[in-house]
Design a protein around this motif. Structure first.
Motif, PDB file in Angstrom:
ATOM      1  N   VAL A 217      84.400  23.671  39.972  1.00  0.00           N
ATOM      2  CA  VAL A 217      83.616  22.732  40.410  1.00  0.00           C
ATOM      3  C   VAL A 217      82.669  22.388  39.257  1.00  0.00           C
ATOM      4  CG1 VAL A 217      81.765  21.454  41.962  1.00  0.00           C
ATOM      5  CG2 VAL A 217      83.666  22.777  42.896  1.00  0.00           C
TER       6      VAL A 217
ATOM      7  N   ARG B  25      79.381  19.771  37.185  1.00  0.00           N
ATOM      8  CA  ARG B  25      78.615  18.756  37.598  1.00  0.00           C
ATOM      9  C   ARG B  25      78.392  17.928  36.171  1.00  0.00           C
ATOM     10  NH1 ARG B  25      75.392  18.929  41.893  1.00  0.00           N
ATOM     11  NH2 ARG B  25      73.870  17.547  40.685  1.00  0.00           N
TER      12      ARG B  25
ATOM     13  N   ARG C 217      76.879  14.059  39.426  1.00  0.00           N
ATOM     14  CA  ARG C 217      78.112  14.116  40.367  1.00  0.00           C
ATOM     15  C   ARG C 217      79.070  15.447  40.042  1.00  0.00           C
ATOM     16  NH1 ARG C 217      80.451   7.775  40.821  1.00  0.00           N
ATOM     17  NH2 ARG C 217      78.612   6.786  41.423  1.00  0.00           N
ATOM     18  N   GLU C 218      79.618  15.918  41.314  1.00  0.00           N
ATOM     19  CA  GLU C 218      80.349  16.911  41.127  1.00  0.00           C
ATOM     20  C   GLU C 218      81.924  16.500  41.176  1.00  0.00           C
ATOM     21  OE1 GLU C 218      79.691  19.486  44.352  1.00  0.00           O
ATOM     22  OE2 GLU C 218      78.011  20.254  43.483  1.00  0.00           O
TER      23      GLU C 218
ATOM     24  N   GLU D 225      86.176  18.184  40.668  1.00  0.00           N
ATOM     25  CA  GLU D 225      86.845  19.279  40.815  1.00  0.00           C
ATOM     26  C   GLU D 225      87.783  19.300  39.526  1.00  0.00           C
ATOM     27  OE1 GLU D 225      88.902  19.357  44.284  1.00  0.00           O
ATOM     28  OE2 GLU D 225      87.334  20.511  45.701  1.00  0.00           O
TER      29      GLU D 225
END
Length: 507
Positions: free
Chosen positions: A89, A91, A118-119, A121
């Motif tokens: 994850v 950012r 925002r995160e 993947e």
């Protein structure tokens, strides 16, 4: 013809140095973890019977026989190599859409809305080798850069079974990590060989998942042994490497490098390439290093290294090759000590800045990386003998090694003495610093943040003219006077921008 007889015939023709071995199970009792022992597979040399052989060393090996050997090794090794999938994850700042006003009249005044974080993947892929099992757990060794800071890890076996996995321990210094998973049945364990017996010219196979092409096998030879990474990025420096021309590509990291008896002799780790793909320059961590790291992780949950407490460089390397001449050690190899950590084993045993360490026990020291690795392999509390050159004379010291602290703790410059590196004031530096040819001294090339030199205000580019009122016209003279200081303060006379300044270093 069985595979072992074939290997006997391959040895003289193909330069494959393979010792007869028998497989044993190594069981390590771990009282601090589960009651079940850890099981690993290793090899020990077989006892040779003194009987005449009928093997014809000049017999030719057919392509079919060599192909059969490759096939049998691949069939044995493929089941112990897994695909490692990770999700990390991250950012990132998400771009903000412009309002109609901003579109026509430009960005808003300060104080407007902040960009949003925002995160996301980010998936990753690598390889691993099933190296041990204990009770319900199976253990996989892979590269630390494969698992990274993953929030989710899974492994896919050769038979397509897939399991969630977790990190048991990691060692950034060698770029190795151990992860575990709980299989619902039996899993094979890799057979570990002896990387110390690998020689240039030996046939090897590289097994892994390059670019996601699972269970890929490539072949080549050992191109070199004991290669050093040379400070390349995030590559571990506490190991040397086996170099091979077997194709290794992204996704192979953590996979197996095996010999023609099916023994793992290395963990594939990095490549040298300007394109990102294989150009025949692949590098594997020797399995003897891997074995030590895995054992430490499974026994105590972390890897322990010996620590000497010095900052060292290669005297012939870098931009100042005249350094060795100025020190009076030209033609000698070793590790040059620049700084000492206060209270360290080096400090307590009498190692001083300016010493050239040329031997450790019975082993010549050729480079600073070699000394770092050899010290690191010692256990805390062990003693070692160092032979060093100080002011052109050899001395021998006995040192009791401590445990190496985490890197962030070692970065504390306040414990470093004297906290600087100096180089000769040659013609090129005289010109670049705009100095008269009559100036004699040494130039400060680096200052360690937080050290005594940093606190005194020394800067790179300062010319040290005198130490304790004695000339410092060579690097050798600088260290001689520095180390001869009585008391807790060293007085320096420096030249900076045409002005002489007095500086004091407090120990």
């Amino acid at each position: 013809m069985n595979r072992r007889n074939l290997l006997d015939r391959l040895r003289p023709l193909l330069m494959v140095g393979i010792a007869l071995t028998i497989v044993t199970a190594l069981v390590i009792a771990l009282p601090s973890r589960e009651e079940a022992p850890v099981e690993m597979r290793e090899t020990v040399p077989a006892e040779r019977e003194a009987e005449p052989t009928t093997r014809d060393p000049g017999a030719m090996i057919t392509p079919e026989q060599l192909s059969r050997t490759f096939r049998e090794v691949a069939q044995e090794v493929l089941p112990v190599v897994v695909e490692v999938n990770v999700v990390e994850v991250v950012r990132q700042t998400a771009p903000r859409s412009l309002s109609p006003w901003e579109y026509f009249f430009g960005p808003q005044a300060p104080g407007g809305p902040e960009p949003q974080q925002r995160e996301f993947e980010r998936p990753g892929l690598g390889s691993g080798v099933i190296i041990a099992r204990q009770g319900e757990n199976a253990y996989v060794v892979t590269n630390n850069h494969v698992v990274g800071q993953a929030s989710r890890i899974s492994v896919t076996l050769y038979d397509r079974r897939e399991y969630e996995a977790e990190v048991v321990g990691r060692d950034p210094r060698t770029d190795l990590a151990v992860i575990s998973f709980r299989p619902d049945g039996e899993v094979p364990i890799a057979l570990l060989g002896d990387s110390g017996s690998a020689e240039v010219g030996d046939w090897v196979l590289a097994v892994g998942n390059p670019y996601g092409f699972e269970a890929t096998v490539t072949s080549g030879i050992v191109s070199a042994v004991r290669r050093e990474a040379g400070g390349r990025g995030q590559i571990g420096t506490f190991s040397d490497y086996i170099q091979t021309d077997a194709a290794i590509n992204p996704g192979n990291s953590g996979g197996a490098l095996v010999n023609l008896t099916g023994e793992v002799i290395g963990i594939n780790t990095w490549i040298a390439s300007q394109t990102g793909g294989s150009v025949g320059l692949g590098f594997a961590i020797p399995v003897n290093t891997v074995r030590r790291v895995v054992t430490d992780v499974l026994e105590r949950g972390r890897v322990s290294y010996g620590w000497l407490g010095v900052t060292i460089v290669d005297p012939e390397a870098g931009r100042f090759p005249e350094l060795a001449t100025d020190l009076g050690i030209e033609g000698r190899r070793g590790a040059l000590v620049l700084n000492i950590s206060r209270g360290s084993p080096a400090d307590q045993s009498g190692v001083l800045p300016g010493d050239l360490i040329v031997r450790m026990d019975d082993t010549p020291i050729d480079s600073s990386n070699q000394l770092t690795r050899r010290i690191g392999l010692l256990s805390p509390g062990e003693t070692t003998t160092l032979v060093l050159v100080r002011d052109a004379a050899e001395q021998t010291l006995t040192v009791r090694i401590d445990e190496r602290a985490p890197e962030e703790d070692l970065a504390d410059g306040s414990l470093v003495w004297p906290g600087l590196a100096v180089v000769p004031l040659g013609d090129q530096l005289l010109e670049s610093l705009n100095l008269d040819q009559s100036v004699r001294g040494v130039v400060v090339a680096d200052v360690v943040g937080g050290s005594a030199s940093d606190a005194s205000g020394l800067r790179p580019g300062d010319v040290v003219l005198r130490v304790n009122d004695r000339p410092a016209d060579t690097v050798r003279a600088f260290y001689r006077e520095l180390n001869a200081t009585r008391g807790d303060e060293v007085r320096l006379r420096i030249l900076r921008q045409g002005r002489e300044i007095g500086v004091g270093l407090v120990k």
